[in-house]
Design a protein around this motif. Structure first.
Motif, PDB file in Angstrom:
ATOM      1  N   GLU A  95       0.829  -1.203   0.000  1.00 42.12           N
ATOM      2  CA  GLU A  95       0.000   0.000   0.000  1.00 42.12           C
ATOM      3  C   GLU A  95       0.863   1.253   0.000  1.00 42.12           C
ATOM      4  OE1 GLU A  95      -3.442   2.205   2.755  1.00 42.12           O
ATOM      5  OE2 GLU A  95      -2.452   0.365   3.446  1.00 42.12           O
ATOM      6  N   ASP A  98       2.485   1.817  -3.434  1.00 43.93           N
ATOM      7  CA  ASP A  98       1.477   2.228  -4.407  1.00 43.93           C
ATOM      8  C   ASP A  98       1.091   3.691  -4.207  1.00 43.93           C
ATOM      9  OD1 ASP A  98      -0.399   1.266  -6.561  1.00 43.93           O
ATOM     10  OD2 ASP A  98      -1.865   2.060  -5.128  1.00 43.93           O
ATOM     11  N   HIS A  99       0.967   4.113  -2.942  1.00 42.94           N
ATOM     12  CA  HIS A  99       0.655   5.519  -2.668  1.00 42.94           C
ATOM     13  C   HIS A  99       1.764   6.425  -3.191  1.00 42.94           C
ATOM     14  CE1 HIS A  99      -0.625   9.132  -0.476  1.00 42.94           C
ATOM     15  NE2 HIS A  99       0.666   9.299  -0.222  1.00 42.94           N
ATOM     16  N   THR A 102       1.800   6.531  -7.136  1.00 48.88           N
ATOM     17  CA  THR A 102       0.614   7.078  -7.798  1.00 48.88           C
ATOM     18  C   THR A 102       0.247   8.482  -7.329  1.00 48.88           C
ATOM     19  OG1 THR A 102      -0.841   6.024  -6.163  1.00 48.88           O
ATOM     20  CG2 THR A 102      -0.368   4.796  -8.193  1.00 48.88           C
ATOM     21  N   ASN A 129       1.349  -0.368 -15.589  1.00 50.87           N
ATOM     22  CA  ASN A 129       0.246  -1.258 -15.199  1.00 50.87           C
ATOM     23  C   ASN A 129       0.512  -2.707 -15.574  1.00 50.87           C
ATOM     24  OD1 ASN A 129       0.048  -0.960 -17.944  1.00 50.87           O
ATOM     25  ND2 ASN A 129      -2.182  -0.722 -17.977  1.00 50.87           N
ATOM     26  N   ARG A 136       0.165  -0.691  -8.070  1.00 51.69           N
ATOM     27  CA  ARG A 136      -1.047  -1.495  -8.238  1.00 51.69           C
ATOM     28  C   ARG A 136      -2.186  -0.752  -8.914  1.00 51.69           C
ATOM     29  NH1 ARG A 136      -3.087  -3.755  -2.756  1.00 51.69           N
ATOM     30  NH2 ARG A 136      -3.090  -1.527  -2.325  1.00 51.69           N
ATOM     31  N   SER A 137      -2.203   0.583  -8.837  1.00 44.90           N
ATOM     32  CA  SER A 137      -3.427   1.317  -9.153  1.00 44.90           C
ATOM     33  C   SER A 137      -3.445   2.008 -10.501  1.00 44.90           C
ATOM     34  CB  SER A 137      -3.684   2.375  -8.056  1.00 44.90           C
ATOM     35  OG  SER A 137      -3.762   1.761  -6.791  1.00 44.90           O
ATOM     36  N   ASP A 139      -3.991   2.530 -14.405  1.00 49.54           N
ATOM     37  CA  ASP A 139      -4.783   1.887 -15.455  1.00 49.54           C
ATOM     38  C   ASP A 139      -4.231   2.213 -16.842  1.00 49.54           C
ATOM     39  OD1 ASP A 139      -5.443   4.525 -15.673  1.00 49.54           O
ATOM     40  OD2 ASP A 139      -7.567   4.280 -15.165  1.00 49.54           O
TER      41      ASP A 139
END
Length: 539
Positions: A95, A98-99, A102, A129, A136-137, A139
């Motif tokens: 987490e 990813d923060h 992103t 991606n 992880r986030s 697209d």
């Protein structure tokens, strides 16, 4: 079915892959990880000073932009530091990473290749991606490292009339144009779709804030802009060898984003101004928000094997604080530091040790030797001019001396029949670098010119003088290490101009000068004398 993302692991690599890749060119140089971390250390210290000791790497809301990313080293090292610093905010490593990727770390690739390389360095995958990405986030494949081909905006040029192959009629075309944003020459960079344009998106816009909103969203505001911009582009002059600096345009664009802090590494040539840099130099020297400059006169101490004339420096700009600047000079791994105003003199003196000598000398003598030095092309004679077999004027040229007729000399004839001194306009060493002994010669030719003599544009003229002895005195003065040291202190290119004598005092021309006489004349300290002796070669 979704594909599980790769787990995030930062292992020690020996060697670090980013220390092993070759530079794109001397103008697009990959930053070594050690240098990137030195710049990040400076940023962290300044952030803490401005935020009551707070740790920038423990703040989940700070945003970072590298607007000219190449290897991705800055973004990678920022990510590594944030990953360690945000443990308490995001205990879960996946987490947390990813923060960071992103929400905090952003980049703009300078070419398609470097964008892919940066994504591989930061996301561990050329696709943000993709199944191997540690984010992880996302697209989209680009993630927060953007690149799209940008075209130059050609303007100006020469009008030509050509036959239209379709209609047979005549049409107007413009050739030899330049880009209105970066000054690049169409002849060098209008190369078709198969090659990179080197039209960098960050500086090819009239509204940098609108461009950033277009790339990253309307609400994006960066706290830190950091990186190593491209340095120059060919402008089509000098038979294709001429180039104009563009790193200044990146600095100006970054200021336009109004970040809290900016840290960049750029060539040190801006200290002296020059081609396209005079306005930028003035703005920088009068900008008291520049809080630190770390200067490397020898670029090889930063970029192994890369020779950048005049060396390189990195600086920290603090939007909300104005004060004197910490100026550090690093030579052979030794740091010389002082706090001072950048605009204390009309010409910026990069080395604090040199500044001490200059201020001591100029306190004793305020007359400037620059008033005795000619401007370029004192006789308006081209460097390629060849002497004739006969003539009434002795012509000095870099390819051999001879005679020419007085009638072909366009200007400066008032100097022709007086005593003067010939001085090479080009330094004998590549600027900022030394010979194998670690010393500089500076001038390649110093010679007394008798009445009845002129020179091509390869030389400057010192004088005139009222007698042969005065001119010999001036020549002896120019040969001293003392004078050549003062000139070399502001010599950031190979070209010597009259302005580089601004800190050289005018002596009396009634004796032949030696360094010992000058050291005593200006009461130089042992340390100052040792610095001069270690820096300048005997003539």
């Amino acid at each position: 079915m979704s594909t599980p993302q790769a787990s995030f692991v930062l292992r020690g690599h020996n060697p670090d892959v980013l220390t092993c890749i070759a530079n794109l060119s001397n103008d697009e140089v990959f930053t070594p990880p050690e240098m990137a971390n030195a710049m990040l250390d400076l940023l962290a210290g300044r952030w803490a000073a401005a935020h009551d000791g707070a740790d920038i790497w423990a703040d989940p809301n700070v945003t970072f932009l590298d607007p000219f990313t190449k290897s991705g080293v800055f973004l990678r090292e920022i990510t590594r530091r944030l990953t360690d610093g945000l443990v308490r905010v995001f205990p879960d490593r996946v987490e947390r990473v990813d923060h960071i990727l992103t929400r905090q770390v952003y980049g703009i690739g300078i070419t398609q290749l470097t964008a892919l390389l940066a994504r591989r360095s930061v996301y561990c995958s050329k696709y943000a991606n993709g199944p191997r990405s540690i984010a992880r986030s996302f697209d989209c494949e680009d993630g927060n490292i953007w690149f799209q081909r940008t075209e130059h905006a050609w303007t100006g040029g020469q009008k030509e009339y050509r036959a239209d192959p379709l209609t047979g009629g005549e049409k107007v075309v413009y050739t030899h144009r330049r880009c209105r944003y970066c000054g690049a020459a169409e002849d060098s960079y209008g190369r078709g779709d198969e090659l990179e344009t080197h039209a960098y998106a960050f500086i090819h816009t009239d509204d940098i804030k609108a461009r950033i909103c277009e790339l990253f969203g309307d609400t994006m505001q960066f706290d830190v802009v950091i990186g190593n911009p491209p340095y120059q582009l060919s402008d089509g002059g000098g038979a294709g060898t001429s180039a104009r600096p563009i790193y200044n345009k990146f600095v100006e664009a970054a200021k336009g984003l109004d970040p809290r802090f900016m840290v960049m590494i750029i060539p040190s040539r801006w200290f002296a101004g020059g081609k396209g840099l005079d306005g930028f130099r003035s703005d920088m020297l009068h900008d008291r928000r520049i809080r630190t400059i770390v200067d490397y006169p020898n670029s090889r101490e930063v970029f192994a094997g890369v020779d950048i004339a005049g060396g390189v420096c990195y600086f920290l700009w603090d939007r909300d604080t104005e004060d004197d600047c910490v100026v550090q000079t690093i030579e052979d791994g030794v740091t010389y530091s002082a706090v001072r105003r950048l605009d204390a003199h009309d010409i910026f003196i990069r080395d604090n040790r040199v500044l001490e000598i200059v201020e001591r000398v100029n306190h004793r003598n305020t007359l400037r030797f620059s008033t005795l030095v000619s401007r370029r092309r004192p006789f308006d004679l081209d460097a390629a001019l060849k002497p004739e077999d006969v003539g009434d004027l002795l012509l000095y040229t870099s390819s051999g001396d001879g005679y020419i007729s007085r009638e072909i000399v366009p200007k400066g004839l008032h100097l022709a029949d007086q005593w003067k001194v010939l001085l090479s306009k080009t330094s004998s060493e590549h600027a900022g670098q030394t010979n194998k002994d670690g010393k500089k010669r500076v001038f390649s030719r110093i010679e007394v010119m008798p009445p009845g003599s002129v020179a091509t544009e390869s030389y400057l003229i010192v004088g005139p003088f009222s007698s042969q002895f005065e001119s010999e005195s001036a020549a002896s003065y120019l040969r001293t290490k003392f004078v050549r040291f003062l000139v070399s202190s502001v010599l950031l290119t190979q070209n010597i101009t009259r302005s580089m004598f601004e800190f050289v005092p005018v002596p009396h021309f009634s004796q032949l000068w030696t360094d010992e006489l000058l050291y005593n004349e200006y009461e130089l300290t042992c340390d100052s004398i040792d610095l001069i002796e270690r820096s300048i070669k005997e003539i």
